[in-house]
Enzyme design. Structure first.
Site, mmCIF file in Angstrom:
data_model
loop_
_atom_site.group_PDB
_atom_site.id
_atom_site.type_symbol
_atom_site.label_atom_id
_atom_site.label_comp_id
_atom_site.label_asym_id
_atom_site.label_seq_id
_atom_site.Cartn_x
_atom_site.Cartn_y
_atom_site.Cartn_z
ATOM 1 N N GLY A 248 0.779 -1.230 0.000
ATOM 2 C CA GLY A 248 0.000 0.000 0.000
ATOM 3 C C GLY A 248 0.808 1.276 0.000
ATOM 4 O O GLY A 248 0.242 2.369 0.131
ATOM 5 N N GLU A 288 4.453 -6.927 1.037
ATOM 6 C CA GLU A 288 4.123 -7.333 -0.324
ATOM 7 C C GLU A 288 3.853 -6.106 -1.197
ATOM 8 O O GLU A 288 2.723 -5.893 -1.654
ATOM 9 C CB GLU A 288 2.928 -8.297 -0.335
ATOM 10 C CG GLU A 288 1.755 -7.817 0.497
ATOM 11 C CD GLU A 288 0.684 -8.864 0.699
ATOM 12 O OE1 GLU A 288 1.030 -10.039 0.929
ATOM 13 O OE2 GLU A 288 -0.499 -8.497 0.652
ATOM 14 N N ARG A 291 2.517 -1.749 -6.363
ATOM 15 C CA ARG A 291 2.540 -0.445 -7.019
ATOM 16 C C ARG A 291 3.857 0.286 -6.788
ATOM 17 O O ARG A 291 4.416 0.891 -7.703
ATOM 18 C CB ARG A 291 1.387 0.402 -6.469
ATOM 19 C CG ARG A 291 1.264 1.779 -7.099
ATOM 20 C CD ARG A 291 0.395 2.705 -6.240
ATOM 21 N NE ARG A 291 -0.776 2.046 -5.726
ATOM 22 C CZ ARG A 291 -1.961 2.014 -6.338
ATOM 23 N NH1 ARG A 291 -2.104 2.636 -7.481
ATOM 24 N NH2 ARG A 291 -2.987 1.389 -5.782
ATOM 25 N N ARG A 328 -8.004 3.531 -14.514
ATOM 26 C CA ARG A 328 -7.901 4.049 -13.156
ATOM 27 C C ARG A 328 -8.522 5.437 -12.989
ATOM 28 O O ARG A 328 -9.028 5.770 -11.920
ATOM 29 C CB ARG A 328 -6.437 4.072 -12.693
ATOM 30 C CG ARG A 328 -5.826 2.682 -12.522
ATOM 31 C CD ARG A 328 -4.481 2.742 -11.841
ATOM 32 N NE ARG A 328 -4.601 3.180 -10.458
ATOM 33 C CZ ARG A 328 -4.301 4.404 -10.035
ATOM 34 N NH1 ARG A 328 -3.861 5.325 -10.886
ATOM 35 N NH2 ARG A 328 -4.431 4.717 -8.763
ATOM 36 N N TYR A 332 -11.060 5.452 -10.034
ATOM 37 C CA TYR A 332 -10.614 6.084 -8.789
ATOM 38 C C TYR A 332 -10.403 7.593 -8.897
ATOM 39 O O TYR A 332 -9.854 8.193 -7.985
ATOM 40 C CB TYR A 332 -9.275 5.475 -8.334
ATOM 41 C CG TYR A 332 -9.194 3.985 -8.328
ATOM 42 C CD1 TYR A 332 -10.093 3.215 -7.610
ATOM 43 C CD2 TYR A 332 -8.195 3.317 -9.034
ATOM 44 C CE1 TYR A 332 -10.005 1.834 -7.597
ATOM 45 C CE2 TYR A 332 -8.097 1.936 -9.030
ATOM 46 C CZ TYR A 332 -9.011 1.200 -8.301
ATOM 47 O OH TYR A 332 -8.922 -0.163 -8.294
ATOM 48 N N CYS A 359 -16.308 4.559 -26.453
ATOM 49 C CA CYS A 359 -17.653 5.143 -26.477
ATOM 50 C C CYS A 359 -18.214 5.338 -25.073
ATOM 51 O O CYS A 359 -19.244 4.761 -24.708
ATOM 52 C CB CYS A 359 -18.579 4.270 -27.306
ATOM 53 S SG CYS A 359 -18.078 4.153 -29.031
ATOM 54 N N GLU A 360 -17.535 6.130 -24.290
ATOM 55 C CA GLU A 360 -17.961 6.481 -22.943
ATOM 56 C C GLU A 360 -17.566 7.923 -22.680
ATOM 57 O O GLU A 360 -16.408 8.304 -22.919
ATOM 58 C CB GLU A 360 -17.284 5.592 -21.887
ATOM 59 C CG GLU A 360 -17.644 4.125 -21.939
ATOM 60 C CD GLU A 360 -19.027 3.843 -21.395
ATOM 61 O OE1 GLU A 360 -19.539 4.668 -20.606
ATOM 62 O OE2 GLU A 360 -19.597 2.797 -21.759
ATOM 63 N N TYR A 388 -1.366 -1.591 -12.312
ATOM 64 C CA TYR A 388 -2.817 -1.622 -12.499
ATOM 65 C C TYR A 388 -3.274 -0.958 -13.794
ATOM 66 O O TYR A 388 -4.378 -0.457 -13.877
ATOM 67 C CB TYR A 388 -3.529 -0.998 -11.283
ATOM 68 C CG TYR A 388 -3.142 -1.672 -10.000
ATOM 69 C CD1 TYR A 388 -3.590 -2.958 -9.715
ATOM 70 C CD2 TYR A 388 -2.286 -1.058 -9.092
ATOM 71 C CE1 TYR A 388 -3.211 -3.604 -8.553
ATOM 72 C CE2 TYR A 388 -1.895 -1.689 -7.935
ATOM 73 C CZ TYR A 388 -2.359 -2.966 -7.670
ATOM 74 O OH TYR A 388 -1.967 -3.623 -6.519
#
Length: 442
Positions: A248, A288, A291, A328, A332, A359-360, A388
């Protein structure tokens, strides 16, 4: 755009990564293109190892492969001597095909299937992080049937809410992950694990969230995990041999981010473990990171296509990728920085919004990027896309996923081929007989 690792602007005014000119990379491999700075990945891994060695405490560092998993990445992890955290049969299969030692792999996840657990047991995976009571019983039964003894950690939610996006908080009590500490779930799970002859409980795991820029959350989690360990020792006779504190650790995506050095996180964790456990009872500390190892090492290269200006509002520039290769921002509200890789030394002249081709309306990569006057055909480099992005890429609108290249010492290596149009339909099947539609009645 902030330059990371081996990135620099060369004499031609082009962005260069790992000694490779990105303009040449685009010509050779096409765009969109994920470019990975291999030297920076290795440097970050070594920073974690060096920081822990400085503390003098026993430790293990594992790479969280969910951040970015390919055969080539697994090989780098193995060469640097880290363990590997996997969360699916696909990540496990990738690791095994890369020749990663199975005893250095451990299996995570909140809904491991019986088939995945059986595959991991047969492969000789070294450890399982057990997430719930159903998995605990299932793994115990499968291991018993195979006359094996599976080593496990119990994942617990210590009730710590990290200062990060709600979607990537994982240590609070109301979470889909792990055994709850406050209600006593984890104590009951520990008792069941100890009673199971086919399981060996080595300790506990927690993970409080992602993209964290302070150490207070880790310190509080360690306090609670130390208390849990004392209770287990007192009531169950269990000596906690491994304490896995997850990952994290935040990285710099934009100028607003202020990540701490790796050493600051590790030193705070070491201090917390010493205070919570005492020198005589310190368990082996496991981390662990994912990122923080690969995030800043990745750059995505796009070609600018069409543009649209809304007078007095904004100017849109569209690139040949989007939320299919980087979801992302949509998920987020993640912020990124960018530069024109082919004109990196030119004066900044305009603020644009970088849109994808899908198309968004939400297919936006960057809302406010300050760049030179953008032209169709320019190469746009978006930094810090190593984590990610490839791992969450998709085929929405039947767009093909990009290629991935590793760059190092002036050499580029293709590690994932760009998908072909045939790849898109490779698993499609037509029914043997198409029913004939009846004419409408009436």
């Amino acid at each position: 755009m902030h330059l990371h690792g081996t990135s620099r602007i060369n004499g031609q005014g082009h962005l260069e990564i790992g000694g490779c000119d990105t303009v040449e990379l685009a010509a050779r491999y096409g765009t969109p293109l994920y470019i990975v700075d291999e030297a920076l990945i290795r440097e970050r891994m070594r920073q974690f190892i060096a920081a822990f060695r400085h503390t003098g405490l026993p430790f293990q560092v594992a790479y969280a492969s969910k951040a970015f998993s390919t055969l080539a990445m697994c090989r780098v992890v193995a060469e640097e001597g880290l363990r590997l955290d996997v969360v699916s049969d696909g990540e496990l299969y990738t690791a095994l095909k890369a020749g990663f030692p199975p005893e250095r792999i451990y299996f995570h996840g909140n809904n491991k299937t019986p088939e995945e657990l059986e595959m991991a047991l047969e492969a000789g995976v070294g450890l399982f992080v057990v997430d719930n009571f159903i998995e605990l019983e299932l793994l115990a039964g499968l291991a018993a049937d195979k006359e094996m003894k599976a080593q496990i950690l119990l994942r617990t939610t210590p009730g710590v809410e990290a200062h990060t996006h709600n979607y990537i908080q994982t240590g609070q009590e109301d979470s889909k992950f792990g055994f709850d500490y406050q209600s006593g779930q984890v104590m009951r799970a520990a008792a069941k694990a100890i009673a199971a002859e086919s399981l060996e409980l080595l300790g506990f795991h927690c993970h409080i969230g992602s993209q964290i820029f302070e150490t207070d959350g880790f310190s509080l989690a360690i306090e609670k995990m130390a208390q849990l360990s004392r209770e287990c020792r007192s009531s169950l006779g269990l000596q906690t041999r491994i304490l896995n504190l997850g990952g994290g650790f935040g990285i710099r995506y934009s100028g607003e981010d202020r990540p701490l050095p790796v050493s600051a996180y590790v030193e705070a964790i070491a201090a917390g473990v010493r205070a919570g456990f005492g020198e005589a009872g310190v368990p082996e500390i496991w981390l662990e990171p994912g990122r923080s190892i690969v995030g800043e090492a990745g750059t995505t290269l796009y070609t600018v296509g069409t543009m649209k200006e809304v007078a007095g509002v904004r100017k849109y520039i569209a690139v040949d990728g989007g939320m299919n290769d980087n979801p992302r921002t949509a998920l987020y509200q993640a912020a990124y920085e960018a530069m024109l890789a082919n004109r990196a030394k030119e004066e900044m002249q305009e603020t644009v919004s970088v849109a994808g081709k899908l198309c968004e309306s939400g297919d936006m990569l960057i809302w406010d990027a300050v760049l030179p006057q953008v032209k169709t055909g320019d190469l746009l480099a978006v930094s810090c896309t190593g984590a990610y992005n490839y791992s969450m890429a998709n085929n929405y609108n039947r767009v093909r996923r990009p290629a991935v290249v590793f760059v190092r010492d002036g050499e580029s290596s293709l590690v994932v081929r760009r998908e072909s149009l045939d790849d898109l339909i490779r698993n499609d099947c037509l029914p043997e007989r198409v029913p004939t539609a009846e004419p409408a009645q009436g």
